[in-house]
Write a protein that holds these residues in place. Structure first.
Motif, short mmCIF file in Angstrom:
data_model
loop_
_atom_site.label_atom_id
_atom_site.label_comp_id
_atom_site.label_asym_id
_atom_site.label_seq_id
_atom_site.Cartn_x
_atom_site.Cartn_y
_atom_site.Cartn_z
N GLN A 1 0.37 -1.40 0.33
CA GLN A 1 0.50 -0.16 0.17
C GLN A 1 1.14 1.39 0.48
OE1 GLN A 1 -2.10 -0.94 3.87
NE2 GLN A 1 -4.13 -0.64 2.37
N GLY B 1 1.29 6.51 -2.22
CA GLY B 1 0.57 5.07 -2.32
C GLY B 1 -0.60 5.81 -0.71
N SER B 2 -1.63 5.07 -0.23
CA SER B 2 -2.56 5.30 1.10
C SER B 2 -2.10 5.96 2.23
CB SER B 2 -3.43 4.72 1.10
OG SER B 2 -4.28 3.93 -0.36
#
Length: 120
Positions: free
Chosen positions: A1, A26-27
């Motif tokens: 992630q 990413g998140s």
């Protein structure tokens, strides 16, 4: 992630300079700290420098006065400016990011490493 991409390593003569970059994607919701580590062949991985989310920095004694860690929060990028390089700085340098995802999970991520070689 979370993906980390490091760049900027290479071969440099003693006394020279290099700037390493670590880009995180990413998140990511927030970053707690970013550290640069290095590992020479047959040695353990050691912390070289770190910077927190509020900008507090820390340096290993061996690099104080020669290396500078900085960040561009808008670009999720952390830099390691390395000056007055010595042969003993030769190692693979790794970026490590600790933070919080948009899902509110904490994470720790390592980059793939970039080789720094200081030699004449």
């Amino acid at each position: 992630q979370v993906q980390l991409v490091e760049s900027g390593g290479g071969l440099v003569q003693p006394g020279g300079s290099l700037r390493l970059s670590c880009v995180a994607s990413g998140s990511i919701f927030s970053i707690y700290s970013v550290g640069w580590y290095r590992q020479a062949p047959g040695e353990q991985r050691d912390l070289v420098a770190s910077i927190t989310g509020v900008g507090t920095t820390h340096y290993a004694d061996s690099v104080k006065g020669r290396f500078t860690i900085s960040r561009d929060s808008a670009k999720n990028t952390v830099y390691l400016q390395m000056n007055s390089l010595k042969p003993e700085d030769t190692a693979v340098y790794y970026c490590n990011v600790r933070g919080n995802l948009v899902s509110r999970q904490d994470f720790t991520s390592w980059g793939q490493g970039t080789q720094v070689t200081v030699s004449s």
